[in-house]
Design a protein around this motif. Structure first.
Motif, PDB file in Angstrom:
ATOM      1  N   UNK A  33       0.830  -1.209   0.000  1.00 24.57           N
ATOM      2  CA  UNK A  33       0.000   0.000   0.000  1.00 24.57           C
ATOM      3  C   UNK A  33       0.862   1.256   0.000  1.00 24.57           C
ATOM      4  N   UNK A  34       1.962   1.238   0.760  1.00 21.71           N
ATOM      5  CA  UNK A  34       2.870   2.371   0.768  1.00 21.71           C
ATOM      6  C   UNK A  34       3.455   2.616  -0.623  1.00 21.71           C
ATOM      7  N   UNK A  35       3.781   1.537  -1.335  1.00 25.85           N
ATOM      8  CA  UNK A  35       4.321   1.679  -2.682  1.00 25.85           C
ATOM      9  C   UNK A  35       3.284   2.261  -3.638  1.00 25.85           C
ATOM     10  N   UNK A  36       2.025   1.913  -3.449  1.00 23.68           N
ATOM     11  CA  UNK A  36       0.974   2.521  -4.272  1.00 23.68           C
ATOM     12  C   UNK A  36       1.015   4.035  -4.166  1.00 23.68           C
ATOM     13  N   UNK A  37       1.083   4.511  -2.930  1.00 24.85           N
ATOM     14  CA  UNK A  37       1.081   5.967  -2.725  1.00 24.85           C
ATOM     15  C   UNK A  37       2.386   6.591  -3.208  1.00 24.85           C
ATOM     16  N   UNK A  38       3.493   5.893  -3.006  1.00 19.37           N
ATOM     17  CA  UNK A  38       4.784   6.405  -3.462  1.00 19.37           C
ATOM     18  C   UNK A  38       4.803   6.568  -4.979  1.00 19.37           C
ATOM     19  N   UNK A  39       4.216   5.597  -5.681  1.00 22.29           N
ATOM     20  CA  UNK A  39       4.180   5.634  -7.142  1.00 22.29           C
ATOM     21  C   UNK A  39       2.973   6.384  -7.680  1.00 22.29           C
ATOM     22  N   UNK A  40       2.108   6.849  -6.779  1.00 22.91           N
ATOM     23  CA  UNK A  40       0.933   7.635  -7.140  1.00 22.91           C
ATOM     24  C   UNK A  40       0.007   6.871  -8.081  1.00 22.91           C
ATOM     25  N   UNK A  41      -0.277   5.613  -7.712  1.00 19.75           N
ATOM     26  CA  UNK A  41      -1.193   4.787  -8.482  1.00 19.75           C
ATOM     27  C   UNK A  41      -2.219   4.170  -7.539  1.00 19.75           C
ATOM     28  N   UNK A  42      -3.308   3.685  -8.129  1.00 18.11           N
ATOM     29  CA  UNK A  42      -4.378   3.035  -7.379  1.00 18.11           C
ATOM     30  C   UNK A  42      -4.523   1.590  -7.861  1.00 18.11           C
ATOM     31  N   UNK A  70      -7.615   8.295 -11.987  1.00 19.79           N
ATOM     32  CA  UNK A  70      -8.433   7.831 -10.869  1.00 19.79           C
ATOM     33  C   UNK A  70      -9.736   8.605 -10.800  1.00 19.79           C
ATOM     34  N   UNK A  71     -10.834   7.874 -10.609  1.00 18.55           N
ATOM     35  CA  UNK A  71     -12.151   8.483 -10.483  1.00 18.55           C
ATOM     36  C   UNK A  71     -12.597   8.383  -9.031  1.00 18.55           C
TER      37      UNK A  71
END
Length: 437
Positions: A272-281, A353-354
């Motif tokens: 989950x941290x990597x999702x936010x780091x890479x700015x993806x969902x 992202x929607x």
């Protein structure tokens, strides 16, 4: 025309360990993901390889083949740091066009450097400079050829510490001593598909018509392989990651349901941290558990998987709730877990992202998982908390961990697995040290 110079570091993990620990130099060394006799080597030094010990050799078997072998616990942070140093050294002599893995990089030859004598001289300078800057154990094998695929094949022809050139006029004869599986991307399944097309040798692969290769590969990749084998130049293909995740081989004391679940919690928080780091969902999540079944010589690993759709999320708490639901859909009944993993799929860039139409957070949902079969699909929906507040909370957690260390703030469900699931290096992904630390 020679256009690709491929640098391959020999027995990379083991070589780094020998370079940083002089006592290991000249000794058989096996690098393992976890200290246990049931573990296996993920790398072996050339001294160990000479005794029949290689990647995949079990620790018990390695010790039988060589009682004096040094078994070393993998430290991926060291390998990443050495990797960045290596790229910097090579880049000072020839611009690195692409990094293909933790121990492989390619430089494009231009102008006069495409001449054989100059290309070989450049390769010799790179090899010497790497040893001078990084140390005597950091040996490389270099391949020079008309394109990346052929240069990589050339780099594998002479190990360790080799330098091989393949020129266009030497094709295809220089390849005939190799097997098709020597080509990166041709694994066991691809070998079977080629064999169904009557292709068993490199000579047959080279002679196969373009359309037959299209059939074997199931599309344009086959036609591209036809051209690559003939030395046609091509550039790196831009790829967009569709998933991210983590897996971990459990240490003996955590090979039970409670330990496996704690490590899965830790892996989910990292992902989950990597999702936010890479700015993806992520739009879906899957969990797998591998268990050891049978007794004595009949023991084997068997797996079980669960999956669920998660809308579009990068929220740790929501993903942990999803994990809990998937775990209790049947995974919690498994015994003797040996390895676990979490994968987040269907990644969407933040610009695509929607958000929720009504201003609620779909990420605070209760998971609704349908079925109890080994592969379960489900859907999630929610109308609970304002999304903006949840994003602020996650951002604050990331900031605190980035400033004070990765375990400064964490969800308590990962407590038992807090010191486990360390950094791991995938074949084509170099971990971000800042995030991992």
């Amino acid at each position: 025309m020679l256009r690709s110079l491929f640098v391959d570091f020999n027995s990379y993990f083991a070589s780094v360990e020998q370079q940083l620990s002089p006592a290991l130099r000249g000794r058989p060394v096996g690098v393992v993901p976890v200290m246990a006799d049931t573990s296996c080597c993920i790398a072996a030094s050339y001294e160990a390889k000479a005794l029949g010990i290689g990647t995949g050799t079990g620790v018990a078997e390695a010790r039988r083949l060589c009682p004096d072998i040094a078994i070393v616990l993998a430290d991926h942070a060291k390998y990443v740091e050495m990797h960045h140093r290596a790229v910097a050294v090579v880049d000072t002599l020839a611009p690195v066009r692409q990094v293909l893995s933790i121990d492989e990089m390619e430089c494009e030859l231009t102008g006069r450097w495409q001449q054989r004598e100059r290309a070989v001289g450049l390769a010799e300078r790179i090899k010497a400079e790497v040893v001078a800057q990084l140390g005597e154990c950091m040996r490389t094998s270099v391949g020079i050829a008309p394109n990346t695929l052929l240069a990589k094949l050339a780099s594998n022809m002479q190990k360790p510490d080799g330098l091989t050139v393949i020129e266009a006029h030497e094709l295809p004869q220089r390849l005939y001593g190799l097997k098709p599986k020597a080509i990166n991307g041709i694994g066991s399944r691809m070998v079977q598909r080629l064999e169904r097309c009557g292709i068993h040798t490199m000579e047959q692969l080279y002679a196969a018509p373009r359309e037959l290769l299209r059939t074997a590969w199931g599309g344009v990749a086959g036609a591209e392989m036809y051209d690559k084998l003939r030395g046609q130049w091509y550039g790196p293909r831009e790829t967009v990651a569709q998933s991210l995740g983590h897996s971990h081989v459990l240490p003996p004391d955590l090979r039970n349901p409670a330990g496996a679940f704690a490590v899965l919690n830790r892996l989910t928080q990292k992902a989950a941290m990597r999702l936010r780091k890479q700015n993806v969902y992520a739009t879906s999540m899957s969990v797998h558990v591998r268990c050891r079944h049978g007794y004595g010589g009949n023991r084997r690993l068997m797996g079980d998987d669960r999956a669920a759709h998660v809308g579009e999320t990068q929220d740790t708490a929501f993903l942990l709730h999803t994990l809990d639901t998937l775990w209790h859909s049947g995974l919690h009944l498994l015994r003797q877990p040996v390895s676990v993993g979490v994968q987040l799929h269907g990644l969407i860039e933040a610009g695509q992202h929607t958000g929720d139409l009504f201003g609620f957070d779909e990420e605070a949902a209760n998971a609704v998982v349908a079925g109890t079969a080994p592969s379960v699909s489900g859907s999630l929906s929610a109308r609970v908390a304002p999304a903006k507040d949840r994003r602020k909370l996650m951002a604050a957690i990331d900031t605190l961990n980035g400033k004070h260390g990765k375990n400064t703030v964490y969800f308590a469900s990962a407590q038992a697995g807090l010191d486990h699931a360390p950094m791991r290096i995938a074949f084509n992904r170099i971990p971000d040290l800042e995030s991992e630390r």
